[in-house]
Design a protein around this motif. Structure first.
Motif, PDB file in Angstrom:
ATOM      1  N   PHE A  56       1.593  -5.296  -0.404  1.00  0.00           N
ATOM      2  CA  PHE A  56       0.586  -6.358  -0.412  1.00  0.00           C
ATOM      3  C   PHE A  56      -0.805  -5.771  -0.623  1.00  0.00           C
ATOM      4  N   VAL A  57      -1.115  -4.699   0.101  1.00  0.00           N
ATOM      5  CA  VAL A  57      -2.441  -4.076  -0.011  1.00  0.00           C
ATOM      6  C   VAL A  57      -2.676  -3.590  -1.440  1.00  0.00           C
ATOM      7  N   GLU A  58      -1.686  -2.937  -2.033  1.00  0.00           N
ATOM      8  CA  GLU A  58      -1.811  -2.433  -3.394  1.00  0.00           C
ATOM      9  C   GLU A  58      -2.023  -3.579  -4.379  1.00  0.00           C
ATOM     10  N   GLN A 101       3.840  -4.099   3.790  1.00  0.00           N
ATOM     11  CA  GLN A 101       2.396  -4.232   3.953  1.00  0.00           C
ATOM     12  C   GLN A 101       1.661  -3.426   2.880  1.00  0.00           C
ATOM     13  N   ALA A 102       2.145  -2.230   2.603  1.00  0.00           N
ATOM     14  CA  ALA A 102       1.510  -1.388   1.590  1.00  0.00           C
ATOM     15  C   ALA A 102       1.565  -2.046   0.220  1.00  0.00           C
ATOM     16  N   PHE A 117      -3.146  -6.707  -3.797  1.00  0.00           N
ATOM     17  CA  PHE A 117      -4.449  -7.336  -3.588  1.00  0.00           C
ATOM     18  C   PHE A 117      -5.566  -6.464  -4.164  1.00  0.00           C
ATOM     19  N   GLY A 118      -5.477  -5.172  -3.927  1.00  0.00           N
ATOM     20  CA  GLY A 118      -6.519  -4.275  -4.399  1.00  0.00           C
ATOM     21  C   GLY A 118      -6.612  -4.208  -5.909  1.00  0.00           C
TER      22      GLY A 118
END
Length: 261
Positions: free
Chosen positions: A56-58, A53-54, A60-61
């Motif tokens: 993906f977040v990184e 999940q981390a 996307f950001g």
């Protein structure tokens, strides 16, 4: 005088760099997919989900503010001075001049070439690296680089932030990315998404087999052949992307000198 630094093995793992004895014997992907041995994975996998999940977040950001982009695939083994490398530089430059960011796997060879062409033309050059058992690293022509632990997270980023794919000559990795892209288009998971093969001599045999075997035996339909476009001309490849993209008029690009039509 400083003592000479000894060469030590090293590996990038997400945001961290490990060297020497701290380099693990396996990668995150290997440990995730390995079902052999004790049942420790039953207790570890929920924590892996958080790491995934981390990532993906990184991703996307970091990539959310990119301009329209094109993902370029190709061999890591095409060295500077080879026709494949030169083609990659011309392609990266032409895409940047047409207003596209260039996304690659961030490694050497054709990936480096496309990043180099984009950077030298003043465009946005992006590299999405991956942890491998052998160190590959992000090439020097990348302006924005992200190292991923998991292949499937990286592949999502290749698709989500691109308006199309261009495949330069490559091996298993390039074929994997090529056919995954074709599957996503064929099944409607992505729309208006051109897939362009650069190099008629290199890719002609593969397309011939697709027609003579897959199509003739009913494994694909006639319209599926239209999902693949092939050319030797860099300007034509950019025009193919622009036509499908719809945000840039091909005549406008020709007037600006970005493509020849």
């Amino acid at each position: 005088m400083c003592p000479m630094r000894q060469s030590r093995p090293e590996r990038r793992q997400g945001p961290s760099l490990r060297r020497g004895d701290l380099v693990p014997e396996s990668t995150y992907d290997q440990r995730l997919l390995d079902r052999r041995g004790p049942a420790d994975w039953l207790h570890m996998d929920p924590w892996r989900v958080m790491r995934i999940q981390a990532e993906f977040v990184e991703g996307f950001g970091q990539l959310a503010e990119l301009p329209q982009a094109v993902t370029v695939f190709g061999s890591a083994r095409s060295r500077e001075g080879t026709p494949g490398y030169a083609l990659g530089v011309r392609l990266g430059r032409a895409l940047a001049e047409a207003g596209y960011a260039v996304i690659t796997g961030g490694g050497p060879g054709c990936m480096e070439a496309a990043n180099r062409g984009a950077r030298e033309a003043g465009g946005v050059s992006v590299g999405l690296g991956i942890e491998l058992p052998f160190e590959q690293g992000i090439n020097d022509y990348v302006d924005l680089g992200i190292e991923f632990r998991y292949f499937f997270v990286r592949k999502t980023m290749f698709v989500k932030y691109a308006s199309g794919f261009v495949s330069l000559p490559g091996g298993f990795g390039t074929l994997d990315e090529l056919f995954e892209a074709l599957t996503l288009v064929q099944t409607g998971k992505v729309t208006s998404f051109p897939v362009v093969l650069m190099g008629t001599e290199y890719w002609g045999g593969l397309l011939g087999w697709i027609r003579s075997t897959l199509l003739s035996e009913g494994m694909i339909s006639e319209k599926d052949l239209d999902l693949i476009q092939m050319t030797d001309d860099v300007d034509e490849a950019v025009a193919m992307i622009a036509r499908a993209d719809g945000t840039r008029d091909v005549r406008e690009l020709a007037e600006e000198g970005a493509v020849d039509i």
